[in-house]
Design an enzyme around this catalytic site. Structure first.
Site, mmCIF file in Angstrom:
data_model
loop_
_atom_site.group_PDB
_atom_site.id
_atom_site.type_symbol
_atom_site.label_atom_id
_atom_site.label_comp_id
_atom_site.label_asym_id
_atom_site.label_seq_id
_atom_site.Cartn_x
_atom_site.Cartn_y
_atom_site.Cartn_z
ATOM 1 N N ASP A 59 0.847 -1.182 0.000
ATOM 2 C CA ASP A 59 0.000 0.000 0.000
ATOM 3 C C ASP A 59 0.887 1.238 0.000
ATOM 4 O O ASP A 59 2.123 1.149 0.132
ATOM 5 C CB ASP A 59 -0.933 -0.017 1.213
ATOM 6 C CG ASP A 59 -2.216 0.766 0.957
ATOM 7 O OD1 ASP A 59 -2.312 1.427 -0.095
ATOM 8 O OD2 ASP A 59 -3.120 0.729 1.816
ATOM 9 N N LYS A 60 0.296 2.408 -0.110
ATOM 10 C CA LYS A 60 1.072 3.638 -0.316
ATOM 11 C C LYS A 60 1.997 3.966 0.849
ATOM 12 O O LYS A 60 3.044 4.600 0.661
ATOM 13 C CB LYS A 60 0.132 4.811 -0.573
ATOM 14 C CG LYS A 60 -0.820 5.119 0.579
ATOM 15 C CD LYS A 60 -1.733 6.286 0.239
ATOM 16 C CE LYS A 60 -2.677 6.582 1.401
ATOM 17 N NZ LYS A 60 -3.560 7.720 1.102
ATOM 18 N N THR A 116 0.924 3.959 -13.155
ATOM 19 C CA THR A 116 0.549 5.138 -12.371
ATOM 20 C C THR A 116 0.743 6.386 -13.221
ATOM 21 O O THR A 116 1.756 6.535 -13.902
ATOM 22 C CB THR A 116 1.421 5.240 -11.105
ATOM 23 O OG1 THR A 116 1.329 4.034 -10.367
ATOM 24 C CG2 THR A 116 0.968 6.409 -10.227
ATOM 25 N N HIS A 170 -13.609 9.995 -16.134
ATOM 26 C CA HIS A 170 -13.179 8.913 -15.254
ATOM 27 C C HIS A 170 -13.967 8.949 -13.949
ATOM 28 O O HIS A 170 -14.659 9.913 -13.646
ATOM 29 C CB HIS A 170 -11.682 9.018 -14.934
ATOM 30 C CG HIS A 170 -10.801 8.498 -16.034
ATOM 31 N ND1 HIS A 170 -10.386 9.281 -17.079
ATOM 32 C CD2 HIS A 170 -10.268 7.264 -16.244
ATOM 33 C CE1 HIS A 170 -9.629 8.555 -17.888
ATOM 34 N NE2 HIS A 170 -9.546 7.332 -17.406
ATOM 35 N N LYS A 198 -10.223 9.070 -9.243
ATOM 36 C CA LYS A 198 -9.003 9.329 -10.001
ATOM 37 C C LYS A 198 -8.412 10.659 -9.561
ATOM 38 O O LYS A 198 -9.096 11.684 -9.541
ATOM 39 C CB LYS A 198 -9.292 9.340 -11.504
ATOM 40 C CG LYS A 198 -8.032 9.486 -12.343
ATOM 41 C CD LYS A 198 -8.288 9.178 -13.796
ATOM 42 C CE LYS A 198 -7.004 9.300 -14.620
ATOM 43 N NZ LYS A 198 -5.944 8.391 -14.142
#
Length: 234
Positions: free
Chosen positions: A31-32, A72, A131, A135
């Site tokens: 994860d980030k 990304t 989108h 996003k």
């Protein structure tokens, strides 16, 4: 093949399902905010993280001789650094604003149409992308790739700008609507008619499958590649 997923949002989870169905193992789900993971467990990494950590993820892979595929968008201010690092480490790297087979065909169609329209100054080009509301970047990386494809192949344009146009500038409108995977439209409008090309994604499956196929293709190679290399198009 052992795959590291760098970014475990909706796209990462979709990639996981497809990769497992194709017989691969997911050895890392990052994860980030995760730190200190051992990227060398993986034969290849697929990065669908967020703009603020993408370059760090890519650099970690290249520094540890792990091929990396990145989808990304919004981090491209550091793209040249990633390319330089890949060359320095003799690594393997693919970046694509969109991994979908259909979108990559659309990219090539967009270039051909831009070249055809180059001598027809009565037509003004504009673009729209839609989108989902989660996003983070706007316009999308896919829209930027489309705009750059027009600029490279049509002498009437040398720049793009979000939401507004100017002389020799392509206006790009970005909309965010709940649960829209991705729609991209290119319009050439004159006083008498409009020519439109459009790609509509129905779900994330095409993006995810393309990323897995790119990762499969990249293992064992050295260099900087694109989806045109993977798909042998263009």
């Amino acid at each position: 093949m052992n795959i590291a997923l760098l970014g475990y949002g909706r796209m990462g989870q979709t990639i996981e399902k497809i990769a497992v169905n194709r017989g691969h193992n997911i050895v890392l789900r990052i994860d980030k905010d995760d730190e200190g993971y051992d990227i060398t467990k993986a034969d290849v990494a697929i990065d669908f993280s967020i703009p603020s950590v993408a370059f760090k993820n890519i650099s970690n892979c290249l520094n540890n001789n792990v091929p990396v595929v990145s989808g990304t968008t919004g981090w491209l201010a550091d793209y040249d650094k990633a390319i330089a690092l890949c060359k320095e480490k003799n690594g393997a790297f693919i970046y694509a604003s969109n991994f979908s087979l259909g979108v990559n065909i659309f990219f090539e169609l967009n270039k051909v149409l831009a070249k055809m329209m180059g001598n027809l100054e009565q037509y003004n080009v504009s673009m729209e992308e839609i989108h989902h509301t989660k996003k983070l970047d706007a316009p999308s990386g896919t829209a930027i790739t489309l705009a750059e494809g027009i600029i490279e192949n049509n002498k009437n344009y040398n720049a793009w700008k979000l939401d507004e146009g100017a002389e020799k500038t392509i206006p790009v409108v970005a909309k965010r609507i709940e649960d829209v995977p991705g729609t991209h439209t290119v319009n050439y409008k004159s006083d008498v008619d409009t020519i439109t090309i459009e790609h509509i994604a129905h779900n994330r499956q095409g993006f995810a499958l393309g990323a897995v196929v790119a990762a499969e293709w990249l293992v064992g190679k050295h260099g900087i590649f694109s989806m045109n290399d993977v798909l042998n198009i263009g």
